[in-house]
Design an enzyme around this catalytic site. Structure first.
Site, PDB file in Angstrom:
ATOM      1  N   ASP A  44       0.826  -1.229   0.000  1.00 55.85           N
ATOM      2  CA  ASP A  44       0.000   0.000   0.000  1.00 55.85           C
ATOM      3  C   ASP A  44       0.851   1.265   0.000  1.00 55.85           C
ATOM      4  OD1 ASP A  44       0.667  -0.495   2.688  1.00 55.85           O
ATOM      5  OD2 ASP A  44      -1.348  -0.075   3.465  1.00 55.85           O
ATOM      6  N   GLY A 126      -2.498  -6.464  18.080  1.00 49.40           N
ATOM      7  CA  GLY A 126      -1.111  -6.615  17.606  1.00 49.40           C
ATOM      8  C   GLY A 126      -0.885  -7.906  16.860  1.00 49.40           C
ATOM      9  N   GLY A 128      -1.858  -8.439  13.536  1.00 51.26           N
ATOM     10  CA  GLY A 128      -1.857  -8.294  12.077  1.00 51.26           C
ATOM     11  C   GLY A 128      -3.253  -8.240  11.487  1.00 51.26           C
ATOM     12  N   GLU A 164      -3.206   7.996  11.987  1.00 53.35           N
ATOM     13  CA  GLU A 164      -2.247   6.949  12.367  1.00 53.35           C
ATOM     14  C   GLU A 164      -0.805   7.394  12.035  1.00 53.35           C
ATOM     15  OE1 GLU A 164      -3.544   2.973  11.704  1.00 53.35           O
ATOM     16  OE2 GLU A 164      -1.678   2.129  12.480  1.00 53.35           O
ATOM     17  N   ASP A 176      -5.616  -0.594   5.635  1.00 54.65           N
ATOM     18  CA  ASP A 176      -6.360  -1.070   6.807  1.00 54.65           C
ATOM     19  C   ASP A 176      -7.648  -0.268   7.018  1.00 54.65           C
ATOM     20  OD1 ASP A 176      -4.021  -2.447   6.926  1.00 54.65           O
ATOM     21  OD2 ASP A 176      -3.278  -1.488   8.744  1.00 54.65           O
TER      22      ASP A 176
HETATM   23  C1  GLA Z   1       0.354  -2.819   8.328  1.00 51.99           C
HETATM   24  C2  GLA Z   1       0.075  -1.402   7.820  1.00 51.99           C
HETATM   25  C3  GLA Z   1      -0.590  -1.461   6.440  1.00 51.99           C
HETATM   26  C4  GLA Z   1       0.213  -2.330   5.475  1.00 51.99           C
HETATM   27  C5  GLA Z   1       0.539  -3.685   6.112  1.00 51.99           C
HETATM   28  C6  GLA Z   1       1.474  -4.517   5.276  1.00 51.99           C
HETATM   29  O1  GLA Z   1      -0.826  -3.474   8.585  1.00 51.99           O
HETATM   30  O2  GLA Z   1      -0.765  -0.728   8.725  1.00 51.99           O
HETATM   31  O3  GLA Z   1      -0.773  -0.155   5.946  1.00 51.99           O
HETATM   32  O4  GLA Z   1       1.367  -1.644   5.066  1.00 51.99           O
HETATM   33  O5  GLA Z   1       1.130  -3.534   7.393  1.00 51.99           O
HETATM   34  O6  GLA Z   1       0.865  -4.950   4.090  1.00 51.99           O
END
Ligand code: GLA
Length: 393
Positions: A44, A126, A128, A164, A176
């Protein structure tokens, strides 16, 4: 009643009880989901393509406006109430999750009234799955309900991403917040992170399930390694521009060009660029595989994506590698890879719908034998994005 619904009803019951005890009176209820990204790891912020889905878990916010300019924040699991001045919100390392809520509120400015807000969620933190984006988007959705200066869904996405980056200090991309706001039932979002527009890609939940496998080893996005990757990609772009390539982002680079110019790059930056350029190609062909109903090819692209994250982007961990290997060795698994930023947290697997129970049992057992850890494994459903839910009278 399915386990997730039961668990969600219990969460809402606890929130109602806590609201009555702490604030009392009626409340409006808002929800924003987390997300799982199937392909397009770390693309992204390189203006590439990603393939996330909003999931059927996230953050609930019970809210009501106030007559003054105070913000009172409480989380279900943590006392006390934070009582803050809406016009002087600032980052505080001691405030953990509340910084995300404050970041979203700070962006709304004077058109927004004070509020009482109670938060509760059912995403692992935390791991993912973007618990942080779900707090931001849930807060912004609530604030947008009361402000006199209404924002569109797209504006909410930008506002949350900027909060953020600037308020919390994580140089994340848009994925996200976008997935949390725009998610659609039974669809993945094929999002172009240069134009910030997406196409919906149907996901055949009748044939396969998206299964999240949590290593139970945590990482902190704000710990610096994520920001290191963002910086490394920017350095690779700058070096390639110095070598004569007209590119604005790694998205603009073809594999042929990269191979030709590879020697002008520091080997670490070359590895980062190889991941980005090949992952863009995998995401494109992954979407084509899904559109022609070829889940086996889609699964293979997940496996290749994990290898690239591990070997070129170096965002995996021994536990993530063990869990991906365990998952891929079980009958019925079509593919798996780490999801989110990596360094710990979860992987995502695509699994034959008829083999789910066996998949969960065998993957957990192989992982436990290898690491001594107990993975948490849940099937997820691609779900609707953020919005208002049934109110508390
Ligand atoms: C985190 C970041 C996202 C993206 C992912 C990796 O979740 O917040 O913006 O970069 O890592 O794909």
């Amino acid at each position: 009643m399915p386990a997730l619904h039961r668990q969600q009803n219990e969460l809402l019951d606890s929130l109602r009880a806590c609201w009555r005890a702490e604030f009392g009176g009626p409340a409006q209820v808002f929800f924003a989901p987390g997300r799982v990204n199937l392909l397009g790891a770390h693309l992204d912020y390189n203006q590439g393509f990603v393939l996330p889905a909003a999931v059927d878990r996230g953050t609930f916010v019970f809210a009501r406006p106030r007559d003054d300019r105070r913000i009172r924040l409480r989380s279900l699991d943590r006392e006390p109430v934070l009582d803050l001045d809406l016009d002087a919100l600032s980052y505080d390392p001691a405030h953990a999750w509340a910084n995300y809520a404050k970041g979203a509120l700070a962006a709304f400015g004077p058109a927004q009234p004070g509020m009482d807000l109670l938060f509760g969620g059912n995403l692992p933190i935390g791991a993912g799955l973007s618990s942080s984006a779900s707090i931001l988007v849930a807060t912004a959705t609530a604030a947008n309900h009361y402000t006199t200066n209404k924002r569109s869904t797209r504006e909410i996405v930008y506002l949350c991403r900027d909060a953020e980056v600037n308020f919390v200090g994580v140089r994340c991309g848009i994925m996200d917040h976008y997935a949390s706001a725009f998610g659609r039932d039974d669809h993945l979002l094929y999002l172009d992170c240069r134009t910030d527009t997406h196409a919906d890609v149907p996901f055949d939940s009748g044939r396969a399930a998206v299964v999240v496998c949590d290593t139970t080893r945590r990482r902190e996005l704000a710990d610096g390694r994520f920001n290191d990757r963002v910086r490394e990609c920017a350095e690779a772009v700058a070096a390639l521009r110095r070598a004569g390539l007209q590119i604005d982002a790694l998205r603009d680079l073809s594999m042929d060009e990269l191979l030709k110019y590879k020697n002008t790059l520091d080997p670490l930056l070359a590895r980062r660029a190889i991941h980005v350029v090949s992952e863009i190609e995998r995401t494109r062909s992954g979407v084509e595989s899904l559109r022609r109903g070829d889940l086996a090819a889609f699964g293979e692209q997940l496996i290749q994506s994990h290898a690239s994250c591990r070997d070129y982007y170096e965002v995996s961990s021994p536990e993530l590698d063990a869990l991906v290997e365990a998952a891929c060795s079980v009958h019925g698994a079509l593919g798996a890879r780490l999801t989110g930023a990596g360094f710990g947290g979860c992987c995502v697997a695509v699994v034959d719908r008829n083999e789910i129970d066996r998949f969960i049992k065998e993957t957990a057992s192989i992982y436990h034998k290898r690491t001594g850890l107990h993975a948490r494994i849940y099937p997820f459903k691609p779900a609707m994005g953020a919005g208002r839910r049934a109110d508390l009278e």
